[in-house]
Design an enzyme around this catalytic site. Structure first.
Site, PDB file in Angstrom:
ATOM      1  N   ARG A  50       0.776  -1.252  -0.040  1.00 37.80           N
ATOM      2  CA  ARG A  50       0.040   0.128   0.044  1.00 37.80           C
ATOM      3  C   ARG A  50       0.745   1.240   0.112  1.00 37.80           C
ATOM      4  O   ARG A  50       0.588   2.299   0.638  1.00 37.80           O
ATOM      5  CB  ARG A  50      -0.980   0.067   1.296  1.00 37.80           C
ATOM      6  CG  ARG A  50      -2.175  -1.201   1.195  1.00 37.80           C
ATOM      7  CD  ARG A  50      -3.053  -1.097   0.215  1.00 37.80           C
ATOM      8  NE  ARG A  50      -3.811  -2.479   0.236  1.00 37.80           N
ATOM      9  CZ  ARG A  50      -3.338  -3.398  -0.565  1.00 37.80           C
ATOM     10  NH1 ARG A  50      -2.303  -3.536  -1.325  1.00 37.80           N
ATOM     11  NH2 ARG A  50      -3.922  -4.486  -0.235  1.00 37.80           N
ATOM     12  N   GLU A  93      -3.868   3.180   6.945  1.00 43.15           N
ATOM     13  CA  GLU A  93      -3.934   3.023   5.396  1.00 43.15           C
ATOM     14  C   GLU A  93      -4.688   4.209   4.841  1.00 43.15           C
ATOM     15  O   GLU A  93      -3.958   4.815   3.831  1.00 43.15           O
ATOM     16  CB  GLU A  93      -4.529   1.695   5.063  1.00 43.15           C
ATOM     17  CG  GLU A  93      -4.484   1.505   3.519  1.00 43.15           C
ATOM     18  CD  GLU A  93      -5.181   0.157   3.125  1.00 43.15           C
ATOM     19  OE1 GLU A  93      -4.932  -0.760   3.847  1.00 43.15           O
ATOM     20  OE2 GLU A  93      -5.633   0.163   2.068  1.00 43.15           O
ATOM     21  N   SER A  99     -10.350   0.348   4.096  1.00 42.27           N
ATOM     22  CA  SER A  99      -9.491  -0.371   5.047  1.00 42.27           C
ATOM     23  C   SER A  99      -8.798   0.869   5.683  1.00 42.27           C
ATOM     24  O   SER A  99      -8.031   1.447   5.257  1.00 42.27           O
ATOM     25  CB  SER A  99      -8.275  -1.308   4.418  1.00 42.27           C
ATOM     26  OG  SER A  99      -9.163  -2.647   4.070  1.00 42.27           O
TER      27      SER A  99
END
Ligand SMILES: Cc1cc2nc3c(=O)[nH]c(=O)nc-3n(C[C@H](O)[C@H](O)[C@H](O)COP(=O)(O)OP(=O)(O)OC[C@H]3O[C@@H](n4cnc5c(N)ncnc54)[C@H](O)[C@@H]3O)c2cc1C
Length: 306
Positions: A179, A298, A228
């Site tokens: 990510r 995130e 998320s």
């Protein structure tokens, strides 16, 4: 709409633009959480050349933030200083190229790219079906699901740097990790070239349908959310740590940890961005106390608090 802008931000003049520049443009109107303050300037360039000229002429001290559809974004309540770049439809084209390749504009949605790949018999891009963001967001975030990430399908991307230079970056230059990419601050991804493998459209379509059904069953897709919230730490699933710390359903103001998937935060209707961010920080503190693990955000958090 085309408008020539010669606008002022404090002492800083905005350079001319063939697209539009909106003072105090709302971000809450389109980002997934539907919360947060406005952009000082919300800029929609007409095309790549317009964006490049605009950024080249923009005073260097003016911050630049590209956004997609805000499916991984908390915009703080005090708004975003400087220029927010939102790519309009002209940047959403998707085309099939030889060699099982798809060329997609930075504003194209993941589902559009996955569908074009299916129709052309290109396998390997199915996971984009489940990620409700743009190509630009996916390239920046190394978005992924079901064991595949942007880095597994990206050949190269075209970006306009903060200085207004158009550059083509091959995959390696983005130095991807989980990510994360090394895309420079203020650089706008305007196009990406993806590659898959030959496949049967029927099989590809079935996999996309499976992904859609699984998402529907496990994620709060119809809620005001930001995807998320925390990265999965090595050897752990973030949602399990959040659950074990007793945070499922936890509330702060108008924000709540989703009961359906507890790595998702929700705006129940009247949340502020501060409610959502503070709830996330409360979850981090409880997880740290319960398991010793430091959860990392995130979701990108941008702008200033009120
Ligand atoms: C229901 C739901 C499910 C999700 N599932 C997943 C999943 O399975 N896997 C996953 O990885 N993510 C998932 N997400 C998160 C999100 O969809 C991805 O991170 C997506 O790639 C973000 O795209 P976006 O266009 O919404 O970007 P935004 O949220 O608008 O921005 C995210 C970041 O990308 C940057 N950015 C956006 N566009 C550009 C551009 N053109 N150029 C440069 N930088 C840009 C922004 O500055 C910001 O830092 C989910 C989100 C939701 C709401």
């Amino acid at each position: 709409m085309t408008r020539i802008a010669s606008l002022r931000s404090g002492d800083l003049p905005l350079p001319p633009l063939a697209g539009t520049a909106e003072a105090g443009g709302s971000l809450a109107d389109f980002i997934w959480f539907r919360t947060g303050g406005a952009a000082e300037w919300l800029v929609r360039p007409r095309d790549m050349a317009d964006l490049a000229q605009f950024l080249a002429a923009l005073p260097p001290q003016m911050p630049v933030l590209p956004v997609g559809v805000g499916s991984n974004l908390i915009v703080r309540d005090g708004g975003v200083p400087g220029v927010v770049i939102r790519l309009p439809k002209a940047f959403a084209k998707v085309a099939v190229e030889p060699g099982n390749r798809i060329r997609a504009g930075g504003a194209a949605m993941g589902i559009t790219v996955a569908s074009a790949a299916r129709d052309a018999g290109i396998a390997g891009l199915e996971f984009l079906r489940g990620i409700p963001g743009t190509v630009g967001g996916a390239v920046k975030m190394n978005a992924g699901a079901y064991g595949r990430e942007a880095k597994d399908i990206l050949v190269e991307c075209t970006l306009v740097t903060r200085e207004g230079v158009i550059e083509v970056w091959p995959l390696d230059r983005l130095r991807y990790s989980y990510r994360h990419s090394e895309l420079p601050d203020g650089a706008v991804v305007v196009e990406a070239l993806f590659e898959g493998a030959p496949g049967d459209p029927v099989v590809i379509g079935a996999e996309m349908d499976r992904i859609a059904a699984e998402r529907e069953a496990s994620q709060p897709l119809r809620s005001r959310t930001g995807g998320s919230t925390f990265k999965n730490p090595d050897g752990h699933k973030a949602w399990q740590l959040v659950d074990a710390a007793g945070c499922r359903g936890l509330r702060k103001g108008g924000a709540q940890v989703s009961e359906k998937h507890c790595n998702f935060l929700l705006n129940l209707g009247d949340a502020t961005s501060a409610d959502i961010e503070d709830l996330g920080d409360e979850v981090r503190a409880r997880v740290k106390a319960q398991s010793g693990v430091d959860l990392q955000w995130e979701i990108a958090r941008v702008g200033v608090r009120k």
